[in-house]
Enzyme design. Sequence first.
Site, PDB file in Angstrom:
ATOM      1  NE  ARG A 242      68.027  60.002  56.640  1.00  0.00           N
ATOM      2  CZ  ARG A 242      68.008  58.637  57.115  1.00  0.00           C
ATOM      3  NH1 ARG A 242      68.941  58.464  58.029  1.00  0.00           N
ATOM      4  NH2 ARG A 242      67.271  57.667  56.712  1.00  0.00           N
TER       5      ARG A 242
ATOM      6  NE  ARG B  53      67.082  56.818  52.893  1.00  0.00           N
ATOM      7  CZ  ARG B  53      67.446  56.219  54.020  1.00  0.00           C
ATOM      8  NH1 ARG B  53      68.543  56.037  54.487  1.00  0.00           N
ATOM      9  NH2 ARG B  53      66.432  55.119  54.428  1.00  0.00           N
TER      10      ARG B  53
HETATM   11  P1  ADP Z   1      67.175  53.429  57.911  1.00  0.00           P
HETATM   12  O1  ADP Z   1      68.017  52.802  59.001  1.00  0.00           O
HETATM   13  O2  ADP Z   1      67.380  54.782  57.969  1.00  0.00           O
HETATM   14  O3  ADP Z   1      65.826  53.121  58.074  1.00  0.00           O
HETATM   15  P2  ADP Z   1      68.758  52.089  55.672  1.00  0.00           P
HETATM   16  O4  ADP Z   1      69.313  53.091  54.601  1.00  0.00           O
HETATM   17  O5  ADP Z   1      69.230  51.426  56.551  1.00  0.00           O
HETATM   18  O6  ADP Z   1      67.801  53.335  56.519  1.00  0.00           O
HETATM   19  O7  ADP Z   1      67.398  51.254  55.075  1.00  0.00           O
HETATM   20  C1  ADP Z   1      66.653  51.368  54.061  1.00  0.00           C
HETATM   21  C2  ADP Z   1      65.677  50.318  53.697  1.00  0.00           C
HETATM   22  O8  ADP Z   1      66.540  49.282  53.134  1.00  0.00           O
HETATM   23  C3  ADP Z   1      64.886  49.815  54.878  1.00  0.00           C
HETATM   24  O9  ADP Z   1      63.712  50.335  55.091  1.00  0.00           O
HETATM   25  C4  ADP Z   1      64.648  48.458  54.289  1.00  0.00           C
HETATM   26  O10 ADP Z   1      63.670  48.481  53.145  1.00  0.00           O
HETATM   27  C5  ADP Z   1      66.106  48.134  53.568  1.00  0.00           C
HETATM   28  N1  ADP Z   1      66.917  47.366  54.257  1.00  0.00           N
HETATM   29  C6  ADP Z   1      67.947  48.006  54.448  1.00  0.00           C
HETATM   30  N2  ADP Z   1      68.610  47.226  55.330  1.00  0.00           N
HETATM   31  C7  ADP Z   1      67.926  45.934  55.502  1.00  0.00           C
HETATM   32  C8  ADP Z   1      68.181  44.520  56.205  1.00  0.00           C
HETATM   33  N3  ADP Z   1      69.414  44.155  56.668  1.00  0.00           N
HETATM   34  N4  ADP Z   1      67.026  43.791  55.995  1.00  0.00           N
HETATM   35  C9  ADP Z   1      65.901  44.128  55.198  1.00  0.00           C
HETATM   36  N5  ADP Z   1      65.758  45.264  54.475  1.00  0.00           N
HETATM   37  C10 ADP Z   1      66.958  46.307  54.760  1.00  0.00           C
END
Ligand code: ADP
Length: 216
Positions: A131, A164
């Site tokens: 990605r 990322r």
């Molecule tokens: P992906 O869906 O590709 O894992 P995100 O950008 O949604 O990536 O999330 C990246 C990181 O941000 C997660 O691995 C977590 O550490 C944190 N994060 C995002 N959304 C949440 C959430 N709703 N609760 C807890 N941690 C979150």
Amino acid sequence: MLNKKNLIFLGGPGAGKGTVSNAMIAKYGVAHISTGDILRAEVAKGTPAGKEAGAIMKSGGLVPDAMVCGMVGERLKEPDCEKGFILDGFPRTIAQAETLATILDGMGKKIDAVIYLNVSDEIILQRLTARMNCRGCDAIYNKIFMPPKVEGICDKCGSELFQRADDSLETAKSRLAVFHKQTQPLIDYYEKLGLLYSCKSTELDEIVAELAKVLE
Ligand code: ADP
Ligand code: ZN
């Protein structure tokens, strides 16, 4: 216009929540609420919340429920959410889902549908490690499956693309394990509430066409 307009996108890391969200926003003008994007912005600003979240995100774990719920509660108050919204990456735990229901209840709103993007672990790992994200806009690419026209450069805005920090193979595996343990129970939770729609396709154009039928 969407008939069902307050949506949750559920799925593992790299299942396509961000990519499908971007397409739906371009088509319907609904608001995009990505807790990952909000958290990464806090990390970049170096705020106290950002410092706490940054270390957890790098390890692939979940940041505390209270922190993300507070952020989502504030974001939902913004006027662009009136047209509808996509929650991308939130809720990720049953506790977050329960808090969300309380927040929305207090606003006289509700979730209309939960879209589950079901992608195998094998494809997820292939996708995550290839990605690429744009520094200038929200565009998401993939070196193998969805490459930009010019390597390393965004088609839409010309900015540089980057990987990322949490898309390394090791962290991607941890995020996948966290998804199975903490987030997968939400599939059952929303199924029981009669809100779950499991997407049949895995191609972007097909998913958008399928959702148009289900949500319009
Ligand atoms: P992906 O869906 O590709 O894992 P995100 O950008 O949604 O990536 O999330 C990246 C990181 O941000 C997660 O691995 C977590 O550490 C944190 N994060 C995002 N959304 C949440 C959430 N709703 N609760 C807890 N941690 C979150
Ligand atoms: Zn761009």
